[in-house]
Write an enzyme that holds these catalytic residues in place. Structure first.
Site, PDB file in Angstrom:
ATOM      1  N   HIS A   1       6.903  26.272  46.226  1.00 62.50           N
ATOM      2  CA  HIS A   1       8.314  26.645  46.201  1.00 62.50           C
ATOM      3  C   HIS A   1       8.941  26.384  47.553  1.00 62.50           C
ATOM      4  CE1 HIS A   1       8.298  30.399  48.622  1.00 62.50           C
ATOM      5  NE2 HIS A   1       7.065  30.536  48.182  1.00 62.50           N
ATOM      6  N   CYS A   2      10.255  26.157  47.546  1.00 67.95           N
ATOM      7  CA  CYS A   2      11.008  26.021  48.784  1.00 67.95           C
ATOM      8  C   CYS A   2      11.967  27.197  48.882  1.00 67.95           C
ATOM      9  CB  CYS A   2      11.735  24.676  48.830  1.00 67.95           C
ATOM     10  SG  CYS A   2      12.885  24.418  47.467  1.00 67.95           S
ATOM     11  N   MET A   3      13.131  27.015  49.478  1.00 68.49           N
ATOM     12  CA  MET A   3      14.065  28.120  49.664  1.00 68.49           C
ATOM     13  C   MET A   3      14.609  28.651  48.343  1.00 68.49           C
ATOM     14  SD  MET A   3      14.576  29.026  52.845  1.00 68.49           S
ATOM     15  CE  MET A   3      16.244  29.700  52.851  1.00 68.49           C
TER      16      MET A   3
END
Length: 493
Positions: free
Chosen positions: A32-34
């Protein structure tokens, strides 16, 4: 269904998503990212897109090299581990079953075609850059907010006994960011992460001030994150070369030693100087651009940032932002780029007013607009403007206007910057810093947001729909009466 505690709510969201992406055996990787849950999938055809978009917590989906589910900041960091746990549980429950192999065989052609479309050398390079820097963003945000708070306390003369501690907390990460970049770079390029960090640490070691290279004395931090990135990539290549030639019996002693020694010498007597010159040029170039062509530069940057995001090319700006933060304490580019989100918000408000009978789209806007105001634009992009077409262009016009506004003040000497990357919209206020006082900086940034909202709204309201589009999208559903307040004025074609 009652979700109970936040943990149960996050697990329920993960449990709702998993079967809609083909189940545990169809998931090859979870990250996952932001804002996005990024999934590697064996067979893309097993994904139920429409059902996935209907999950309450899902704001949209994006298909790239990974399948990306937009959940928003905060939420994605809590749902991802729950999702990963469910995937592991599902795999354990189906151990020995041939499902995964069957799915792999059925989806092989699809995966090959998808990779061929997305695996251009430039895109792969940008993804690697993102993989190196995106994990650093939470620390950049946290330290940036603390730096802003410390600056405010210093200016007000409050808590003088506490501000030195806050300055240390805020600056510690940035003083050693090269080490983290080196670690992540080696990891991304297939080397030993700690060796990449060890070589990159040379750049920030105070003792380099005693070394002369290219006729000048080196300074700690010279070359910054760009030097660290180059040093770590070099270390990976040296390490791989050693693995091929060094006997296994000597590998544990010889390979790390040669990797650090050879890469370190090249870093000291080459990379630090070259990367330092490049970093200086980036800072000088950004300042010159805004000092001399601020309004035009802001218009271009703010207007084209949404398309850059759509193409994934915005990732190329991450090292530039980080370099500017290292050099100047803030990046002057991010507040201008954040204006693209303001145009998006204004566009969504206009769509909401124009399509009074399209309750489905209006519900999407009502749920996504607060996130958009706070700088999370994916729900509005993928749920509203991009599917409609023309409103995406008018949203870009709003971003261009807001960017030109902020850029104009840069030409007048009032630079607006951000001490970290990641947030935008109203969430960027705690990170603002500029060449003038905080009040002036915040006022200019707020003015840019308002201009972006206004132009995005007016452009979309006036030019965002053809007559045919408006009639089709605004037609009431079967059995639903038309809204008597729906305006009947002509729309520009």
């Amino acid at each position: 269904m009652s979700t109970g505690t936040p943990e149960n709510k996050n697990r329920a969201t993960a449990a709702a998503i998993l079967p809609l992406v083909g189940g545990a055996d169809n998931v090859t990787s979870v990250a996952h990212c932001m804002t996005r849950l990024r999934l590697g999938l064996r067979d893309r055809s097993l994904v139920q897109d429409d059902a996935l978009k209907a999950v309450p917590a899902v704001m949209g989906v994006v298909e790239d090299d990974t399948y990306q589910i937009v959940l928003g900041p905060g939420t994605v960091a809590r749902v991802a581990p729950e999702f990963e746990a469910l995937v592991e549980e599902g795999r354990s429950a189906s151990a020995g079953a041939p499902t995964a192999e069957q799915l792999a065989a059925e989806g092989a052609a699809l995966r090959a075609a998808q990779k061929a479309r997305n695996a251009t050398p430039f895109k792969l390079f940008l993804r690697r850059i993102a993989n190196i820097f995106v994990p650093l963003i939470p620390a950049l945000i946290g330290c940036g907010i603390i730096a802003g708070l410390n600056g405010l306390l210093v200016n007000l003369g409050w808590l003088p006994a506490v501000t030195p501690a806050l300055a240390s907390i805020a600056s510690g990460f940035m003083a050693l960011i090269a080490v983290f970049v080196g670690f992540n770079t080696a990891k991304e390029f297939g080397g030993t992460p700690i060796l990449g960090g060890a070589v990159a640490a040379i750049i920030v070691f105070p003792g380099v001030a005693k070394i002369d290279a290219f006729g000048q004395t080196l300074s700690p931090g010279q070359g910054g994150v760009l030097g660290a990135l180059g040093a770590a990539v070099l270390a990976v290549h040296v390490e791989k070369w050693c693995r091929r030639w060094v006997p296994e019996s000597l590998d544990v002693l010889v390979t790390p030693t040669l990797t650090v020694l050879l890469s370190g010498l090249v870093t000291i007597f080459g990379l630090m100087f070259v990367a330092g010159e490049v970093s200086t040029a980036i800072g000088t170039g950004a300042n010159w651009l805004l000092d001399h062509t601020g309004a035009f530069a802001g218009l271009v940057l703010g207007g084209f940032f949404l398309p850059l995001v759509m193409l994934g090319l915005h990732q190329a700006l991450i090292p530039i932002h980080t370099t500017l933060i290292e050099q100047q304490g803030f990046t002057v580019l991010l507040p201008i780029l954040a204006m693209a989100g303001a145009g998006q918000v204004g566009c969504a408000a206009a769509v909401f007013l124009r399509l009074k009978n399209n309750h489905s789209l209006r519900d999407t806007i009502k749920s996504a607009l607060p996130a958009g105001i706070l700088g999370v634009g994916e729900p509005l992009i993928y749920g509203v403007s991009l599917p409609l077409g023309r409103p995406f262009v008018t949203a870009c016009a709003g971003g261009a206007a807001g960017g030109a506004f902020v850029g104009l003040f840069s030409m007048l000497g009032d630079k607006v910057g951000s001490t970290a990357i990641g947030p935008s919209g109203w969430a960027l206020f705690p990170l603002l810093q500029g060449s003038r006082g905080l009040g002036t900086t915040a006022a200019i940034y707020a003015g840019g947001l308002l201009v972006g909202y206004a132009v995005g709204f007016l452009a979309t309201y006036s030019f965002g729909f053809t007559r045919t589009m408006l009639a089709e999208l605004n037609a009431p559903a079967t059995g639903q009466a038309a809204d008597p307040e729906q305006p009947g004025d002509p729309v520009a074609v």
